[in-house]
Design an enzyme around this catalytic site. Structure first.
Site, PDB file in Angstrom:
ATOM      1  N   ASP A 145      -0.008 -12.414  -9.881  1.00  0.00           N
ATOM      2  CA  ASP A 145      -0.637 -11.028 -10.191  1.00  0.00           C
ATOM      3  C   ASP A 145      -1.210 -10.833 -11.153  1.00  0.00           C
ATOM      4  O   ASP A 145      -1.069  -9.757 -11.994  1.00  0.00           O
ATOM      5  CB  ASP A 145       0.509 -10.097  -9.860  1.00  0.00           C
ATOM      6  CG  ASP A 145       1.016  -9.934  -8.399  1.00  0.00           C
ATOM      7  OD1 ASP A 145       0.557 -10.636  -7.649  1.00  0.00           O
ATOM      8  OD2 ASP A 145       1.971  -9.330  -8.112  1.00  0.00           O
ATOM      9  N   ASP A 196      -1.663  -8.678  -5.633  1.00  0.00           N
ATOM     10  CA  ASP A 196      -1.023  -7.610  -5.112  1.00  0.00           C
ATOM     11  C   ASP A 196      -1.814  -6.833  -4.441  1.00  0.00           C
ATOM     12  O   ASP A 196      -3.206  -6.857  -4.880  1.00  0.00           O
ATOM     13  CB  ASP A 196      -0.309  -6.841  -6.241  1.00  0.00           C
ATOM     14  CG  ASP A 196       0.764  -6.137  -5.766  1.00  0.00           C
ATOM     15  OD1 ASP A 196       1.549  -6.429  -5.098  1.00  0.00           O
ATOM     16  OD2 ASP A 196       0.960  -5.111  -6.510  1.00  0.00           O
ATOM     17  N   HIS A 228      -2.625  -3.648  -2.203  1.00  0.00           N
ATOM     18  CA  HIS A 228      -2.129  -2.441  -1.128  1.00  0.00           C
ATOM     19  C   HIS A 228      -3.224  -1.468  -0.664  1.00  0.00           C
ATOM     20  O   HIS A 228      -4.191  -1.341  -1.445  1.00  0.00           O
ATOM     21  CB  HIS A 228      -1.130  -1.596  -2.243  1.00  0.00           C
ATOM     22  CG  HIS A 228      -0.229  -2.227  -2.843  1.00  0.00           C
ATOM     23  ND1 HIS A 228       0.830  -2.884  -2.190  1.00  0.00           N
ATOM     24  CD2 HIS A 228       0.148  -2.274  -4.432  1.00  0.00           C
ATOM     25  CE1 HIS A 228       1.868  -3.290  -3.180  1.00  0.00           C
ATOM     26  NE2 HIS A 228       1.405  -2.896  -4.420  1.00  0.00           N
ATOM     27  N   HIS A 281      -0.380   3.661  -0.085  1.00  0.00           N
ATOM     28  CA  HIS A 281       0.748   2.625   0.071  1.00  0.00           C
ATOM     29  C   HIS A 281       2.321   3.374  -0.103  1.00  0.00           C
ATOM     30  O   HIS A 281       2.502   4.094  -1.121  1.00  0.00           O
ATOM     31  CB  HIS A 281       0.801   1.255  -0.775  1.00  0.00           C
ATOM     32  CG  HIS A 281       1.673   0.303  -0.383  1.00  0.00           C
ATOM     33  ND1 HIS A 281       2.930   0.153  -1.057  1.00  0.00           N
ATOM     34  CD2 HIS A 281       1.691  -0.546   0.716  1.00  0.00           C
ATOM     35  CE1 HIS A 281       3.407  -0.842  -0.683  1.00  0.00           C
ATOM     36  NE2 HIS A 281       2.815  -1.260   0.563  1.00  0.00           N
ATOM     37  N   HIS A 293      -1.706   1.460  -7.552  1.00  0.00           N
ATOM     38  CA  HIS A 293      -2.389   0.206  -8.208  1.00  0.00           C
ATOM     39  C   HIS A 293      -2.762  -0.664  -7.201  1.00  0.00           C
ATOM     40  O   HIS A 293      -2.231  -0.788  -6.208  1.00  0.00           O
ATOM     41  CB  HIS A 293      -1.422  -0.160  -9.369  1.00  0.00           C
ATOM     42  CG  HIS A 293      -0.016  -0.916  -8.365  1.00  0.00           C
ATOM     43  ND1 HIS A 293       0.855  -0.056  -7.898  1.00  0.00           N
ATOM     44  CD2 HIS A 293       0.515  -2.033  -8.058  1.00  0.00           C
ATOM     45  CE1 HIS A 293       1.745  -0.873  -7.227  1.00  0.00           C
ATOM     46  NE2 HIS A 293       1.476  -2.117  -7.380  1.00  0.00           N
ATOM     47  N   LYS A 312      -0.373  -9.944  -0.919  1.00  0.00           N
ATOM     48  CA  LYS A 312       0.974  -9.338  -0.508  1.00  0.00           C
ATOM     49  C   LYS A 312       1.245  -7.914  -0.731  1.00  0.00           C
ATOM     50  O   LYS A 312       0.072  -7.336  -1.517  1.00  0.00           O
ATOM     51  CB  LYS A 312       1.980 -10.223  -1.248  1.00  0.00           C
ATOM     52  CG  LYS A 312       1.760 -10.133  -2.937  1.00  0.00           C
ATOM     53  CD  LYS A 312       2.949 -10.791  -3.546  1.00  0.00           C
ATOM     54  CE  LYS A 312       2.693 -10.529  -5.055  1.00  0.00           C
ATOM     55  NZ  LYS A 312       3.098  -9.344  -5.560  1.00  0.00           N
ATOM     56  N   CYS A 350       7.516  -9.465  -9.912  1.00  0.00           N
ATOM     57  CA  CYS A 350       6.957 -10.185  -9.007  1.00  0.00           C
ATOM     58  C   CYS A 350       7.379 -11.673  -9.436  1.00  0.00           C
ATOM     59  O   CYS A 350       7.218 -12.548  -8.675  1.00  0.00           O
ATOM     60  CB  CYS A 350       5.273  -9.894  -8.722  1.00  0.00           C
ATOM     61  SG  CYS A 350       5.059  -8.407  -7.777  1.00  0.00           S
TER      62      CYS A 350
END
Ligand code: VGL
Ligand code: ZN
Length: 199
Positions: free
Chosen positions: A9, A47, A49, A53, A82, A107, A152
């Site tokens: 990330d 990351d 989203h 989310h 984010h 993810k 993470c």
């Protein structure tokens, strides 16, 4: 023994000026780029989203960022919005050597569930597919670096160790959010799981 570098990330929203900025998050980029040369495989996680989310505080009436709520799969920290899919904040840091990546794992793309770990979503059982990728490439040893140490990176490292990979986390090439002692807890949890921490 085949060795992969897993870069967690390293995205604009986790760097200074980003929506969920990790202090000094940008300082680790040059060191991570150097590590890429020593790896048989380079994997980046991202990351990723959708808008609205369920891990965003803005999706829950009356809740603010960094509060913890109960989700069907367990407790979930609520975050500022984010890493929205396709946004500049979700893009990798401009100096990260993305051309060296063999694989990019996204993810957190399902609206109702977060995914800290590069291996399993936060229900702790839905796989991302990374384990299969690494095993089919014959990789047994992992070096990890990135953001954030206590979320993470921590979840990815502990899952990898539990899956039987030999795991080294380069703490010098990670930076933490550190909510209520989460960094100390993450360090203890990683050591307990058999992860080697390089300071
Ligand atoms: C992360 C919080 C929310 C991380 C991702 O990359 O550590 N933390 N989403
Ligand atoms: Zn996230």
């Amino acid at each position: 023994m085949t060795h992969a570098l897993i870069v967690i990330d390293v995205q604009n929203d986790f760097c200074p000026g980003g929506a969920l900025a990790v202090p000094e998050g940008d300082l680790i980029v040059p060191g991570i780029n150097k590590l890429m040369a020593d790896a048989d495989a380079v994997v980046l996680t991202q990351d990723w989203h959708p808008k609205g989310h369920s891990s965003f505080a803005s999706s829950h009436n009356g809740q603010g960022p960094y509060e913890v709520i109960d989700m069907p799969y367990g407790p979930q920290v609520l975050w500022p919005d984010h890493c929205i899919q396709g946004s500049g904040g979700a893009a990798f840091h401009a100096d990260l050597d993305v051309n060296r990546a063999n694989m990019i794992v996204r993810k957190g793309y399902r609206a109702g569930i977060d995914s800290y770990s590069a291996f399993f979503e936060n229900d702790r059982e839905t796989p991302t597919g990374l384990e299969g990728y690494l095993r089919t490439r014959g990789i047994t040893r992992l070096t990890m670096a990135g953001l954030a140490t206590d979320f993470c990176v921590n979840f990815s490292a502990v899952d990898a160790a539990k899956l039987g990979f030999e795991v080294n986390v380069r703490m010098d090439l990670c930076r933490a959010i550190d909510l209520d002692g989460s960094l100390a807890a993450a360090q203890a949890g990683m050591v307990k799981a058999g992860v080697v921490l390089t300071v």
